[in-house]
Design a protein around this motif. Structure first.
Motif, PDB file in Angstrom:
ATOM      1  N   LYS A   1      41.848 -78.201 -40.941  1.00 29.37           N
ATOM      2  CA  LYS A   1      40.569 -77.800 -40.359  1.00 29.37           C
ATOM      3  C   LYS A   1      39.596 -78.971 -40.439  1.00 29.37           C
ATOM      4  O   LYS A   1      39.320 -79.513 -41.512  1.00 29.37           O
ATOM      5  CB  LYS A   1      39.974 -76.592 -41.095  1.00 29.37           C
TER       6      LYS A   1
ATOM      7  N   MET B   1      41.196 -69.081 -42.190  1.00 29.82           N
ATOM      8  CA  MET B   1      42.185 -69.409 -41.161  1.00 29.82           C
ATOM      9  C   MET B   1      43.385 -68.475 -41.238  1.00 29.82           C
ATOM     10  O   MET B   1      43.952 -68.089 -40.215  1.00 29.82           O
ATOM     11  CB  MET B   1      42.621 -70.866 -41.298  1.00 29.82           C
TER      12      MET B   1
ATOM     13  N   PRO C   1      42.185 -72.884 -36.837  1.00 33.67           N
ATOM     14  CA  PRO C   1      42.544 -74.197 -37.383  1.00 33.67           C
ATOM     15  C   PRO C   1      42.399 -75.299 -36.341  1.00 33.67           C
ATOM     16  O   PRO C   1      42.489 -75.043 -35.131  1.00 33.67           O
ATOM     17  CB  PRO C   1      44.004 -74.009 -37.788  1.00 33.67           C
ATOM     18  N   SER C   2      42.185 -76.513 -36.805  1.00 34.53           N
ATOM     19  CA  SER C   2      42.147 -77.671 -35.913  1.00 34.53           C
ATOM     20  C   SER C   2      43.552 -78.173 -35.630  1.00 34.53           C
ATOM     21  O   SER C   2      43.798 -78.823 -34.610  1.00 34.53           O
ATOM     22  CB  SER C   2      41.303 -78.786 -36.543  1.00 34.53           C
TER      23      SER C   2
END
Length: 414
Positions: free
Chosen positions: A12, A70, A77-78
């Motif tokens: 993240k 998350m 999430p990234s």
């Protein structure tokens, strides 16, 4: 199976964009570079089997709460992915999702609906939610009039009204009163024994040790250690103490990770458990007199030396501990080459089982100030019951039970 969780390469990042166009471009997968980027978590991998109980620990800012958000889907999430199965109940930030202008009952209806329950199921659950929360007439008052403890009561009661496949609990329980915290943990234990998967974030070491099969340590946005709760907690404590001098060491001994740390000005040469005859002993009897003997070598000047020890049960929970700061027996002005012997005499008022000893040499009451040496699992011994009445538990507290027959009154015989 329901209640399984797989976290794969999770990360993240919080980004600052130079313009709204760049931010929108990134959302559609177009090449765009942020002006600033801060990763809270990165490359997090672990899995949890159905019915397993896992604790997440780490210092503030390690990413624990972000990880849970998350996992539950409240934050995206990234990078990486989360795979989960079954019905999930989560208690994250206190009051998260509650409308302060609605009553506890109205918020309970709303929260249960978001969890996927039907109107009929919520109607059936509501009396149980109200009963478990035990806040009386406040249940129909606006949430804004609640204390933090009352908010936690409602949130926990809703989340656990029906046994979920997975229960996720953040630090919310830390704000409750002692009675409700005990009540809540009992419900968690009951659900755990019935097969619910548990993921819990807590700074309460006893809760992690008693309720979890594993613990995961997060630090600097990643997983540092995944193992038995006591091993992970010992490593975490040493990690905090050694942030500055970087002297943390671990070794595997008899399938256990043993943690040791310290700057080394004073070190343990030997540690023994002696029986009531002064003989080294690995086995002691309930109620027997014993002595813990620690021999210490001074390798550099030590202005002030404090010796401390902790007895732990097989789960790593603290049974008893003290140090020579508390007993007003610190030593001063020790020189290189000095040797000191500490004898700790005590009665083995413990229940049958296996126990460990952790020891520390420091400059004050805490090894977090000046830590010369700190060792967990430094010694292990076993207690057996040979001549005392049978009892249950980790403490031997002899008692006398008196029984008095109360004569029935004449009115009852009439």
């Amino acid at each position: 199976m329901s209640g399984e969780l797989q976290v794969h390469g999770l990360g993240k990042a919080y980004r600052v964009w130079g313009s709204e166009w760049l931010r929108m471009a990134s959302l559609f997968g177009l090449p765009a570079r942020p002006r600033d980027e801060h990763w809270v978590l990165r490359n997090v991998f672990f899995s949890i089997s159905a019915g397993e109980s896992v604790g997440i620990i780490g210092q503030n800012g390690a990413g624990k709460s972000t990880l849970l958000k998350m996992i539950t889907g409240t934050t995206q999430p990234s990078e990486g992915s989360v795979r989960r199965s079954g019905r999930i109940a989560a208690i994250l930030e206190l009051g998260m999702g509650f409308n302060p202008d609605l009553s506890g009952r109205e918020n309970a209806y709303h929260a249960a609906g978001l969890m996927g329950y039907s109107q009929a199921e919520i109607e059936e659950m509501m009396p149980h939610i109200e009963s478990f929360a035990e806040i009386g007439e406040y249940f129909d008052q606006p949430i804004r009039t609640y204390s933090s403890g009352m908010q936690m009561r409602v949130a926990f009661s809703v989340a656990t009204a029906e046994r979920p496949d997975m229960l996720i609990v953040d630090e919310a329980l830390s704000v409750g009163d002692a009675y409700f915290v005990h009540k809540s943990f009992q419900r968690i234990r009951d659900y755990r024994e019935s097969g619910t998967t548990l993921l819990i974030v807590s700074h309460d070491a006893a809760a992690i040790q008693s309720m979890c099969d594993r613990a995961i340590l997060l630090d600097n946005g990643g997983v540092v250690l995944d193992g038995e709760p006591q091993q992970v907690l010992d490593y975490y404590n040493a990690l905090i103490a050694e942030r500055e001098n970087k002297t943390l060491r671990t070794e595997r001994r008899d399938d256990k990770i043993v943690t040791e740390s310290g700057t080394g000005e004073a070190q343990f040469e030997s540690l023994q458990m002696l029986d009531d005859q002064g003989r080294p002993a690995e086995y002691l009897l309930v109620g027997q007199k014993a002595t813990l003997r620690a021999r210490v070598r001074i390798d550099d000047e030590v202005p002030r030396l404090v010796f401390g020890y902790m007895l732990r049960d097989r789960l790593g929970q603290a049974i008893y501990g003290t140090n020579t700061h508390y007993t007003d027996q610190p030593m001063a002005a020790l020189k290189r080459g000095d040797r000191v012997e500490f004898d700790v005499g005590f009665e083995v008022n413990l229940g049958p089982g296996t126990y460990s000893v952790s020891v520390a040499l420091s400059s004050s009451e805490s090894h977090l100030v000046k830590n010369y040496q700190w060792k967990d699992l430094a010694l292990v011994f076993t207690v057996a019951n040979a001549d005392k009445p049978n009892f249950i538990g980790t403490a031997f507290i002899p008692s006398v039970i008196r029984i008095n027959r109360i004569e029935r009154s004449a009115a009852l015989d009439a």
